[in-house]
Scaffold this active site. Sequence first.
Site, PDB file in Angstrom:
ATOM      1  N   GLY A   7      45.749  48.871  31.692  1.00  0.00           N
ATOM      2  CA  GLY A   7      45.779  50.284  32.463  1.00  0.00           C
ATOM      3  C   GLY A   7      44.453  50.884  33.221  1.00  0.00           C
ATOM      4  N   TYR A   8      44.333  51.829  33.624  1.00  0.00           N
ATOM      5  CA  TYR A   8      43.066  52.448  34.341  1.00  0.00           C
ATOM      6  C   TYR A   8      43.364  51.441  35.660  1.00  0.00           C
ATOM      7  CZ  TYR A   8      39.490  55.422  35.163  1.00  0.00           C
ATOM      8  OH  TYR A   8      38.557  56.451  35.773  1.00  0.00           O
ATOM      9  N   HIS A  23      45.218  45.604  40.253  1.00  0.00           N
ATOM     10  CA  HIS A  23      46.507  45.713  39.541  1.00  0.00           C
ATOM     11  C   HIS A  23      47.503  45.505  40.592  1.00  0.00           C
ATOM     12  CE1 HIS A  23      43.770  47.134  36.363  1.00  0.00           C
ATOM     13  NE2 HIS A  23      44.214  46.187  35.647  1.00  0.00           N
ATOM     14  N   GLN A  74      40.454  33.451  31.353  1.00  0.00           N
ATOM     15  CA  GLN A  74      41.726  34.091  30.751  1.00  0.00           C
ATOM     16  C   GLN A  74      42.982  33.372  31.162  1.00  0.00           C
ATOM     17  OE1 GLN A  74      42.636  38.279  29.611  1.00  0.00           O
ATOM     18  NE2 GLN A  74      43.724  38.388  31.921  1.00  0.00           N
ATOM     19  N   ARG A 105      36.270  48.297  34.594  1.00  0.00           N
ATOM     20  CA  ARG A 105      35.043  48.559  33.857  1.00  0.00           C
ATOM     21  C   ARG A 105      33.957  48.964  34.852  1.00  0.00           C
ATOM     22  NH1 ARG A 105      36.575  44.513  29.694  1.00  0.00           N
ATOM     23  NH2 ARG A 105      36.614  45.525  27.770  1.00  0.00           N
TER      24      ARG A 105
HETATM   25  O1  PAF Z   1      43.494  41.104  31.554  1.00  0.00           O
HETATM   26  C1  PAF Z   1      43.852  41.981  31.086  1.00  0.00           C
HETATM   27  O2  PAF Z   1      44.013  43.195  31.432  1.00  0.00           O
HETATM   28  C2  PAF Z   1      44.067  41.771  29.435  1.00  0.00           C
HETATM   29  O3  PAF Z   1      43.334  40.888  28.995  1.00  0.00           O
HETATM   30  C3  PAF Z   1      45.581  41.394  29.284  1.00  0.00           C
HETATM   31  C4  PAF Z   1      45.943  40.100  29.924  1.00  0.00           C
HETATM   32  C5  PAF Z   1      46.434  42.529  29.783  1.00  0.00           C
HETATM   33  C6  PAF Z   1      45.854  41.081  27.807  1.00  0.00           C
HETATM   34  O4  PAF Z   1      45.453  42.535  27.090  1.00  0.00           O
END
Ligand code: PAF
Length: 291
Positions: free
Chosen positions: A31-32, A37, A153, A187
């Site tokens: 979110g945010y 995104h 990630q 952030r």
């Molecule tokens: O990258 C993110 O925003 C988070 O780490 C994710 C992949 C949504 C998992 O909570």
Amino acid sequence: METVTSAREMKARCRAWRAQGLSVGLVPTMGYLHRGHGSLVERSLAENSRTAVSVFVNPSQFGPGEDLEAYPRDPARDSAFLKALGANVLFMPKAAEMYPPGFSTLVEAPALAARLCGASRPGHFRGVCTVVLKLLNIAAPDRAYFGLKDAQQFFILRRMARDLDLDVAMVPCPTVREDDGLAMSSRNSYLTPDERRAAPLLRRALLAAEGYLQGGGRDLEKARALVLETLASDPRFEAEYVEAVSTCDLQPAAEACGETLIAAAARLGRARLIDNVIFDPAGGARRPAGR
Ligand code: PAF
């Protein structure tokens, strides 16, 4: 766009689409939402018949003393943002829906999580893998979209999908940047105006390393030193790590002979900034679109 809070309902909706022969894209987020995104959602909309977005601030990926409580949230704005983009469903579960009493299964890829962000955030990637596997099981998407700002990630989640035979394509998407080069991140809202002006130094530091590699340099110690030297030019930056690793196993490399990730994290005031460049000696630097 509908908003769903129950995992059961979300499952039913996504499976009904699949049963009708429609492809499903999933964009997991906390979110945010920002344009970074938005670019994942747009890519999913272009490549799938239906796009599901999850907004869930996942407690299991925050360590003790991290910013779980302070993490910025604005569900109403997120919902309006996704509706305007054309997303089909927003999954916004409560923590108790994802982690009901008795929950006790965790997923991890320890070899890939030991270095870089994993070194200073023990347990972080276990929380990420666990929640993403749950989201993939709930939505059963054909494709899932992740931004390359969080490169470690992405490489860990791609490994998880391969290791656990998940029937999903994990799609890496270019980092989206502000006009001055700062990688977009929820952030960034922690930065004061002065810090915000200083923040693109991290990008410039990484570009110095990338320029060295593009110019034919292959010594990754030298590339790391260029990043550290640039960061040292502003005493407000506190480098947490600068690492050069191979993208296949995230282990340190001395020379850039295969695809190489140079990643850095630095503290600037309350914010912890991360960014990276990915260099492939066969094809040069990967220059993410949206820069
Ligand atoms: O990258 C993110 O925003 C988070 O780490 C994710 C992949 C949504 C998992 O909570």
